[in-house]
Design a protein around this motif. Structure first.
Motif, PDB file in Angstrom:
ATOM      1  N   ALA A  81     -30.577 -35.052  -5.696  1.00 46.01           N
ATOM      2  CA  ALA A  81     -32.175 -34.225  -5.980  1.00 46.01           C
ATOM      3  C   ALA A  81     -32.112 -33.145  -6.891  1.00 46.01           C
ATOM      4  CB  ALA A  81     -33.146 -33.976  -4.732  1.00 46.01           C
ATOM      5  N   ALA A  82     -32.851 -32.553  -7.615  1.00 48.77           N
ATOM      6  CA  ALA A  82     -32.924 -30.860  -8.072  1.00 48.77           C
ATOM      7  C   ALA A  82     -31.912 -29.828  -7.128  1.00 48.77           C
ATOM      8  CB  ALA A  82     -33.662 -30.426  -8.736  1.00 48.77           C
ATOM      9  N   ALA A  92     -23.842 -31.702   0.758  1.00 46.46           N
ATOM     10  CA  ALA A  92     -22.816 -31.874   0.409  1.00 46.46           C
ATOM     11  C   ALA A  92     -22.400 -31.732  -0.704  1.00 46.46           C
ATOM     12  CB  ALA A  92     -22.456 -33.855   0.962  1.00 46.46           C
ATOM     13  N   THR A  93     -20.846 -31.863  -1.082  1.00 48.18           N
ATOM     14  CA  THR A  93     -20.634 -31.670  -2.777  1.00 48.18           C
ATOM     15  C   THR A  93     -20.112 -33.005  -3.110  1.00 48.18           C
ATOM     16  OG1 THR A  93     -18.035 -31.088  -1.745  1.00 48.18           O
ATOM     17  CG2 THR A  93     -19.529 -28.933  -2.153  1.00 48.18           C
ATOM     18  N   ARG A  94     -20.393 -32.880  -4.145  1.00 50.11           N
ATOM     19  CA  ARG A  94     -19.888 -34.413  -4.814  1.00 50.11           C
ATOM     20  C   ARG A  94     -18.578 -35.538  -4.013  1.00 50.11           C
ATOM     21  NH1 ARG A  94     -18.241 -34.042 -10.455  1.00 50.11           N
ATOM     22  NH2 ARG A  94     -16.621 -33.853  -9.300  1.00 50.11           N
ATOM     23  N   ASP A  95     -17.645 -34.187  -4.111  1.00 51.61           N
ATOM     24  CA  ASP A  95     -15.641 -34.841  -3.481  1.00 51.61           C
ATOM     25  C   ASP A  95     -16.413 -34.661  -1.686  1.00 51.61           C
ATOM     26  OD1 ASP A  95     -15.009 -34.368  -5.916  1.00 51.61           O
ATOM     27  OD2 ASP A  95     -14.375 -32.256  -5.465  1.00 51.61           O
ATOM     28  N   ALA A  96     -16.909 -34.249  -1.102  1.00 54.51           N
ATOM     29  CA  ALA A  96     -17.269 -34.394   0.096  1.00 54.51           C
ATOM     30  C   ALA A  96     -18.125 -35.838   0.350  1.00 54.51           C
ATOM     31  CB  ALA A  96     -18.254 -33.551   1.030  1.00 54.51           C
ATOM     32  N   ALA A  97     -18.988 -36.011  -0.810  1.00 51.77           N
ATOM     33  CA  ALA A  97     -19.988 -37.666  -0.546  1.00 51.77           C
ATOM     34  C   ALA A  97     -19.026 -38.527  -0.613  1.00 51.77           C
ATOM     35  CB  ALA A  97     -21.126 -37.369  -1.847  1.00 51.77           C
ATOM     36  N   VAL A  98     -18.249 -38.628  -1.451  1.00 53.96           N
ATOM     37  CA  VAL A  98     -17.403 -39.463  -1.728  1.00 53.96           C
ATOM     38  C   VAL A  98     -16.393 -39.769  -1.125  1.00 53.96           C
ATOM     39  CG1 VAL A  98     -15.904 -40.830  -3.268  1.00 53.96           C
ATOM     40  CG2 VAL A  98     -17.576 -39.393  -4.316  1.00 53.96           C
ATOM     41  N   THR A  99     -15.557 -38.827  -0.129  1.00 50.82           N
ATOM     42  CA  THR A  99     -14.847 -38.773   0.709  1.00 50.82           C
ATOM     43  C   THR A  99     -15.748 -39.444   2.355  1.00 50.82           C
ATOM     44  OG1 THR A  99     -13.953 -36.899   0.336  1.00 50.82           O
ATOM     45  CG2 THR A  99     -13.584 -37.446   2.316  1.00 50.82           C
ATOM     46  N   ASP A 114     -36.324 -35.797  -9.875  1.00 47.39           N
ATOM     47  CA  ASP A 114     -36.293 -34.295 -10.339  1.00 47.39           C
ATOM     48  C   ASP A 114     -34.636 -34.195 -10.506  1.00 47.39           C
ATOM     49  OD1 ASP A 114     -35.754 -34.409  -7.391  1.00 47.39           O
ATOM     50  OD2 ASP A 114     -36.789 -32.254  -7.978  1.00 47.39           O
ATOM     51  N   ALA A 115     -33.976 -34.569  -9.841  1.00 48.20           N
ATOM     52  CA  ALA A 115     -32.185 -35.288 -10.262  1.00 48.20           C
ATOM     53  C   ALA A 115     -31.834 -34.475 -11.631  1.00 48.20           C
ATOM     54  CB  ALA A 115     -31.772 -35.712  -9.877  1.00 48.20           C
ATOM     55  N   ARG A 116     -30.851 -34.218 -12.203  1.00 47.17           N
ATOM     56  CA  ARG A 116     -29.815 -34.190 -12.798  1.00 47.17           C
ATOM     57  C   ARG A 116     -29.827 -35.618 -14.158  1.00 47.17           C
ATOM     58  NH1 ARG A 116     -26.819 -31.120 -16.172  1.00 47.17           N
ATOM     59  NH2 ARG A 116     -24.977 -30.987 -14.416  1.00 47.17           N
ATOM     60  N   GLN A 117     -29.733 -35.924 -14.844  1.00 44.11           N
ATOM     61  CA  GLN A 117     -28.692 -37.329 -14.538  1.00 44.11           C
ATOM     62  C   GLN A 117     -27.338 -37.062 -15.260  1.00 44.11           C
ATOM     63  OE1 GLN A 117     -30.379 -40.287 -16.268  1.00 44.11           O
ATOM     64  NE2 GLN A 117     -28.216 -40.657 -15.573  1.00 44.11           N
ATOM     65  N   GLY A 118     -27.091 -35.213 -15.390  1.00 45.92           N
ATOM     66  CA  GLY A 118     -25.808 -35.362 -15.343  1.00 45.92           C
ATOM     67  C   GLY A 118     -25.107 -35.742 -13.992  1.00 45.92           C
ATOM     68  N   ASP A 119     -25.555 -34.702 -12.922  1.00 42.06           N
ATOM     69  CA  ASP A 119     -25.321 -34.974 -11.400  1.00 42.06           C
ATOM     70  C   ASP A 119     -25.247 -36.838 -11.280  1.00 42.06           C
ATOM     71  OD1 ASP A 119     -24.763 -32.228 -11.194  1.00 42.06           O
ATOM     72  OD2 ASP A 119     -27.428 -32.176 -10.493  1.00 42.06           O
ATOM     73  N   TRP A 120     -25.659 -37.386 -11.572  1.00 43.83           N
ATOM     74  CA  TRP A 120     -25.930 -38.756 -11.067  1.00 43.83           C
ATOM     75  C   TRP A 120     -24.762 -39.361 -12.110  1.00 43.83           C
ATOM     76  CZ3 TRP A 120     -25.399 -42.969  -8.383  1.00 43.83           C
ATOM     77  CH2 TRP A 120     -25.735 -43.939  -8.306  1.00 43.83           C
ATOM     78  N   LYS A 124     -21.279 -40.956  -9.927  1.00 46.18           N
ATOM     79  CA  LYS A 124     -21.133 -42.762  -9.810  1.00 46.18           C
ATOM     80  C   LYS A 124     -20.197 -42.573 -10.249  1.00 46.18           C
ATOM     81  CE  LYS A 124     -23.399 -46.105 -12.522  1.00 46.18           C
ATOM     82  NZ  LYS A 124     -24.071 -47.354 -13.526  1.00 46.18           N
ATOM     83  N   ALA A 125     -19.487 -42.628 -11.332  1.00 47.40           N
ATOM     84  CA  ALA A 125     -18.377 -42.610 -11.789  1.00 47.40           C
ATOM     85  C   ALA A 125     -17.381 -41.589 -10.686  1.00 47.40           C
ATOM     86  CB  ALA A 125     -18.332 -41.005 -13.202  1.00 47.40           C
ATOM     87  N   ALA A 126     -17.340 -41.067  -9.706  1.00 47.16           N
ATOM     88  CA  ALA A 126     -17.014 -40.407  -8.818  1.00 47.16           C
ATOM     89  C   ALA A 126     -16.294 -41.732  -8.263  1.00 47.16           C
ATOM     90  CB  ALA A 126     -16.633 -39.195  -8.053  1.00 47.16           C
ATOM     91  N   LEU A 127     -18.075 -42.121  -7.753  1.00 44.60           N
ATOM     92  CA  LEU A 127     -17.824 -43.040  -6.351  1.00 44.60           C
ATOM     93  C   LEU A 127     -17.622 -45.097  -7.183  1.00 44.60           C
ATOM     94  CD1 LEU A 127     -21.360 -42.381  -5.026  1.00 44.60           C
ATOM     95  CD2 LEU A 127     -19.430 -42.667  -4.021  1.00 44.60           C
ATOM     96  N   GLU A 128     -17.215 -44.861  -8.073  1.00 41.25           N
ATOM     97  CA  GLU A 128     -17.033 -46.178  -8.797  1.00 41.25           C
ATOM     98  C   GLU A 128     -14.856 -46.091  -8.823  1.00 41.25           C
ATOM     99  OE1 GLU A 128     -18.944 -46.338 -12.512  1.00 41.25           O
ATOM    100  OE2 GLU A 128     -20.551 -47.151 -11.831  1.00 41.25           O
TER     101      GLU A 128
END
Length: 140
Positions: A81-82, A92-99, A114-120, A124-128
């Motif tokens: 979300a935003a 959580a942060t992006r790295d914590a979410a991936v972990t 309302d989420a930023r497209q760049g965040d998603w 997504k790239a980190a999860l993949e």
């Protein structure tokens, strides 16, 4: 046609009517008995009759505790979300979410409007890259 023939025809019609009425009553009686038997024997299958007190031990399929514990593979729940990223309801942060999602069978992802497209895109790239299976859900 004579009066005698007319009387015979009327008598035949009355007899036929009486026989039809008798047959209809017997058919209704038989149908009522069939419904009663169906109610007694199939009552539980149609939601009638209940299942009893349930005091027995139970040994058939579905009576073990495996049904409670075998819920299938778990997946982490991500919400973007935003305000940021949340994992299973906690920020959580992006790295914590991936972990966190690496340790599960995949990630249920909800991207709000309302989420930023760049965040998603970054998440997504980190999860993949980490090999996490993504299950994208419609969010709001």
């Amino acid at each position: 046609m004579t009066d005698q023939d007319f009387a015979k025809d009327v008598a035949k019609q009355l007899d036929r009517r009486r026989m039809r009425r008798k047959l209809a009553l017997w058919a209704a009686f038989v149908a009522l008995i069939a419904l009663a038997v169906s109610y007694v024997t199939c009552g539980q299958g149609f939601g009638l009759g209940g299942k009893g007190k349930g005091a027995g031990k139970g040994e058939g399929p579905g009576s073990g505790s495996a049904l409670v514990t075998d819920a299938g593979p778990t997946r982490c729940s991500l919400r973007i979300a935003a305000a940021g990223i949340t994992v299973d309801g906690k920020a959580a942060t992006r790295d914590a979410a991936v972990t966190a999602c690496k340790a599960t069978a995949g990630a249920d992802v909800i991207v709000t409007g309302d989420a930023r497209q760049g965040d998603w895109d970054e998440l997504k790239a980190a999860l993949e890259a980490a090999g996490v299976t993504i299950y994208l859900k419609q969010g709001g």
